[in-house]
Design a protein around this motif. Structure first.
Motif, PDB file in Angstrom:
ATOM      1  N   SER A 281       9.731  -2.270  -8.079  1.00 25.00           N
ATOM      2  CA  SER A 281       9.744  -0.690  -7.756  1.00 25.00           C
ATOM      3  C   SER A 281      10.045   0.296  -9.009  1.00 25.00           C
ATOM      4  O   SER A 281       9.439   1.282  -9.238  1.00 25.00           O
ATOM      5  CB  SER A 281      10.626  -0.466  -6.683  1.00 25.00           C
ATOM      6  OG  SER A 281      12.096  -0.701  -6.930  1.00 25.00           O
TER       7      SER A 281
ATOM      8  N   TRP B  41       2.478   4.205  -8.016  1.00 23.94           N
ATOM      9  CA  TRP B  41       2.711   3.928  -6.249  1.00 23.94           C
ATOM     10  C   TRP B  41       1.738   4.240  -5.722  1.00 23.94           C
ATOM     11  O   TRP B  41       1.483   4.055  -4.673  1.00 23.94           O
ATOM     12  CB  TRP B  41       4.008   4.761  -6.116  1.00 23.94           C
ATOM     13  CG  TRP B  41       5.426   4.460  -6.611  1.00 23.94           C
ATOM     14  CD1 TRP B  41       6.020   4.621  -7.388  1.00 23.94           C
ATOM     15  CD2 TRP B  41       6.018   3.230  -5.462  1.00 23.94           C
ATOM     16  NE1 TRP B  41       7.377   3.952  -7.456  1.00 23.94           N
ATOM     17  CE2 TRP B  41       7.294   3.031  -6.381  1.00 23.94           C
ATOM     18  CE3 TRP B  41       5.527   2.596  -4.358  1.00 23.94           C
ATOM     19  CZ2 TRP B  41       8.027   2.259  -5.938  1.00 23.94           C
ATOM     20  CZ3 TRP B  41       6.428   1.788  -3.837  1.00 23.94           C
ATOM     21  CH2 TRP B  41       7.774   1.482  -4.770  1.00 23.94           C
TER      22      TRP B  41
ATOM     23  N   CYS C 247      15.139  -1.297  -3.326  1.00 28.86           N
ATOM     24  CA  CYS C 247      14.524  -1.394  -4.599  1.00 28.86           C
ATOM     25  C   CYS C 247      14.706  -2.569  -5.247  1.00 28.86           C
ATOM     26  O   CYS C 247      15.760  -3.262  -5.258  1.00 28.86           O
ATOM     27  CB  CYS C 247      14.928  -0.183  -5.657  1.00 28.86           C
ATOM     28  SG  CYS C 247      14.718   1.452  -4.614  1.00 28.86           S
TER      29      CYS C 247
ATOM     30  N   ARG D  78       6.948   0.377 -10.942  1.00 29.15           N
ATOM     31  CA  ARG D  78       6.218   1.356 -10.522  1.00 29.15           C
ATOM     32  C   ARG D  78       6.343   2.861 -10.565  1.00 29.15           C
ATOM     33  O   ARG D  78       5.178   3.473 -10.977  1.00 29.15           O
ATOM     34  CB  ARG D  78       5.996   0.899  -9.048  1.00 29.15           C
ATOM     35  CG  ARG D  78       5.205  -0.485  -8.733  1.00 29.15           C
ATOM     36  CD  ARG D  78       4.764  -0.603  -7.214  1.00 29.15           C
ATOM     37  NE  ARG D  78       5.825  -0.699  -6.461  1.00 29.15           N
ATOM     38  CZ  ARG D  78       6.386  -1.987  -6.079  1.00 29.15           C
ATOM     39  NH1 ARG D  78       5.873  -3.096  -6.720  1.00 29.15           N
ATOM     40  NH2 ARG D  78       7.478  -1.817  -5.056  1.00 29.15           N
ATOM     41  N   SER D  79       7.705   3.230 -10.388  1.00 32.43           N
ATOM     42  CA  SER D  79       8.059   4.473 -10.629  1.00 32.43           C
ATOM     43  C   SER D  79       7.939   4.888 -12.048  1.00 32.43           C
ATOM     44  O   SER D  79       7.212   5.918 -12.291  1.00 32.43           O
ATOM     45  CB  SER D  79       9.374   4.756 -10.181  1.00 32.43           C
ATOM     46  OG  SER D  79       9.569   4.389  -8.768  1.00 32.43           O
TER      47      SER D  79
END
Length: 223
Positions: free
Chosen positions: A49, A58, A45, A52-53
């Motif tokens: 990332s 995602w 990660c 994006r979460s």
């Protein structure tokens, strides 16, 4: 605390229905806090990332934060030790659901302990915990050496809120270490009951009742 322990999030109607049942009201009437902390301990990660979460970027299907909550906030556990408890604890007590992202379970466990969140959990009987991957595994007794990425030579014990362990992302495309044979070998080193679950499967825990909710593939092991 009510637990909805998933591998890949709220990925199908069955898991979504279970979540609504735990909440006791529509998602649109519920407040959520998103916890991305576990990602920082996972070498795969990075800041992108985590974004994006947090932004639900995602894919086309909502996983956690994009489910249509009344409100969503971010609770970063590594920041909590620098804050007074009287500031952040009301945020947690006042939310309906904690959305706990995947990453590295032992790292998440460490920061749950250091932040004080772990000690607060017994005081949250009506709060729903929705875990993804490591966010689910942290509630179990052990994760197994296969999932130690932050401190590979360290212990694998975690919170032990449940009496079973979880092998997530069963048969995930392109992940040869997540086959059913690998899960069976993992389970042989995990005492007691354990489950291997794919991304279309979740385990709900309400009181003493444990239920597997699946539109995919899962296996139970007992040793």
């Amino acid at each position: 605390m009510k637990l909805l322990l998933t591998s890949g999030g709220v990925t199908n109607a069955s898991i979504r229905d279970a979540l609504i049942g735990m909440l006791g009201k529509p998602i649109a009437d519920s407040n959520a806090l998103f916890i991305p902390t576990a990602q920082w301990g996972q070498p795969a990660c990075d800041p992108q990332s985590v974004w994006r979460s947090t932004a639900d970027r995602w894919g086309d299907d909502p996983g956690l934060v994009g489910l249509g909550w009344k409100s969503v906030g971010v609770l970063e556990l590594t920041a909590l030790p620098s804050l007074a408890e009287e500031r952040w604890m009301p945020w947690v007590r006042g939310t309906d659901v904690l959305l706990v992202d995947g990453g590295e379970a032992r790292y998440l466990y460490t920061w749950m302990q250091q932040s004080g969140l772990a000690a607060l959990l017994p005081e949250l009987p009506d709060t729903v915990w929705v875990g993804v991957s490591a966010g689910s595994m942290v509630m179990t007794p052990r994760v197994g050496e296969e999932f130690l990425d932050w401190q590979p030579d360290g212990p694998d014990e975690v919170l032990g809120v449940t009496d079973f362990s979880i092998f997530p992302h069963l048969d995930y495309p392109g992940w040869p270490s997540n086959t059913l044979d690998a899960a069976r070998r993992w389970s042989e080193r995990i005492p007691g009951r354990s489950y291997a679950i794919d991304d279309q499967t979740a385990i709900s825990v309400v009181g003493d009742r444990v239920e597997v909710i699946s539109e995919g593939h899962w296996e139970q092991f007992d040793h």
